[in-house]
Design an enzyme around this catalytic site. Structure first.
Site, short mmCIF file in Angstrom:
data_model
loop_
_atom_site.label_atom_id
_atom_site.label_comp_id
_atom_site.label_asym_id
_atom_site.label_seq_id
_atom_site.Cartn_x
_atom_site.Cartn_y
_atom_site.Cartn_z
N CYS A 128 -50.07 -47.21 -13.56
CA CYS A 128 -49.31 -48.25 -14.26
C CYS A 128 -47.82 -47.92 -14.17
CB CYS A 128 -49.71 -48.31 -15.74
SG CYS A 128 -51.38 -48.86 -16.04
N GLN A 129 -47.10 -48.62 -13.33
CA GLN A 129 -45.66 -48.36 -13.26
C GLN A 129 -44.97 -49.53 -12.58
OE1 GLN A 129 -45.66 -44.72 -10.98
NE2 GLN A 129 -45.59 -45.79 -9.04
#
Length: 375
Positions: free
Chosen positions: A83-84
């Site tokens: 998640c980024q």
């Protein structure tokens, strides 16, 4: 015929380990980190690990370099895209360059045409823009052929001696597949007889020596992808201690099972703890023998990061206390890895692999569930 598997963002192979235990055959694994990929290769074979390096003796596991033609059709795809860098919730733009890792996961699903896929991520994933993006792709987008089931599962409810909450998404193009039902529970009184009690820290680490004899990994190397890396290590090789200061040991000595920084006398408090009267309750905490551990993170060897002190503590006998953080081996066992699992890398790199892994028992429970529906 074997049930085939692709593991993306495979790490050291915790998820693959669970699926292999249930009879799945990995045919492609993608992992960008050399040492994690080496650990994976040591346990499951090097031949199906993607390596984009053009020169012998080099490794490059960037999923963006994976050619479409190298993606086989399989029964199941698993993985946890990081998640980024996602856009705001409202845009849901899968073509945003910051979404490239998710786009790559979806690309592989499109090319591999699995009957099912599994995405795992942190528990808060379901409240994120990334999750909204995923749902949008199942609504006429890249995942339009798949029906999704999702929720937050606690690894302890599936036989892992660790309270670790993870978002699990199951996609199926062969009909709705619900999430697996728990097999274990904290309190089995009055519950279904099929549920077993939670497994505990005692179940996993009680037989290990209380005092590690070294702070170092053995001086050995292994070669994977033509590159020499530290390893391969297993079992007591990973039962390595640290050299805490006298003040740290004095702090450890005050903390009972389930306790933490709030058990410390004032003269042993750091200024930040003294000024922060609430929150961070796990800091400098001690595990409990008869409960699952807290989530094993990548810095489990630092008690200041969480409830990572060894559970042995006798209220009346200071000589019967183990005043140290858990070892790499203890952390790996609490992640449900076998003592014979092979590891490659430095102490820091192996700790990162352990903390980032999917608990093997949780992966195995998901694999059993999928296999029943695949059959």
């Amino acid at each position: 015929m074997a049930t085939t598997l692709i593991d993306l963002f495979a790490g050291c192979g915790g998820m693959t380990a669970g699926f292999v235990a249930e009879g799945f055959q990995p045919v492609l694994a993608v992992e960008h980190n050399l040492h994690a990929a080496s650990t994976y290769a040591a346990n499951f074979g090097e031949d199906h690990v993607f390596n984009a390096a053009e020169k012998p003796g080099e490794f490059s596991g960037d999923i963006e370099a994976l050619p479409d033609d190298d993606i086989p059709e399989v029964d199941v795809v698993i993985g946890g895209p990081p998640c980024q860098g996602f856009s705001n919730l409202g845009s849901r733009d899968v073509h945003d360059p910051r979404n490239k890792l998710w786009k790559q996961y979806l690309r592989v699903v499109q090319k591999a045409r699995p009957r099912m896929f599994v995405i795992e991520n942190v528990d808060r994933f379901m409240r994120s823009s990334e999750f909204a993006l995923l749902l949008a792709e199942a609504d006429g987008g890249m995942l339009k052929d798949y029906t999704l089931s999702y929720g937050v599962l606690n690894a302890a409810d599936y036989g892992v001696a660790q309270r670790r909450r993870r978002t699990i998404v199951i996609g199926s193009r062969t009909g709705h597949v619900p999430l697996p039902q728990p097999t274990h529970a904290r309190d089995v009184d009055g519950l279904d007889d099929d549920l077993a009690p939670w497994r505990t820290v005692r179940d996993r680490i009680a037989e290990l020596p209380e005092k590690p004899t070294t702070t170092l990994l053995p001086n050995s190397t292994a070669t994977w992808f033509g590159v020499e890396v530290p390893g391969s290590f297993k079992g007591l090789d990973l039962h390595i201690g640290r050299n805490p200061t006298a003040k740290s040991i004095e702090r450890y000595n005050h903390i009972p099972p389930g306790g933490g920084r709030f058990n410390l006398p004032d003269h042993l408090l750091s200024n930040c703890w003294r000024n922060k009267k609430t929150g961070t309750t796990d800091v400098m905490g001690r595990m409990r023998w008869n409960m699952p551990s807290v989530t094993i993170r990548t810095e489990f060897f630092k008690p200041e990061k969480g409830q990572y002190l060894h559970p042995q503590w006798d209220e009346h006998d200071p000589e019967n206390r183990v005043n140290r953080p858990i070892t790499h081996l203890e952390a790996a066992l609490l992640q449900d890895f076998s003592p014979d699992f092979l590891w490659c890398g430095s102490k820091i790199e192996i700790a990162r692999q352990i903390g980032n892994a999917v608990p093997v028992g949780l992966a195995a429970a998901i694999a059993r569930h999928l296999k029943a529906h695949l059959n």
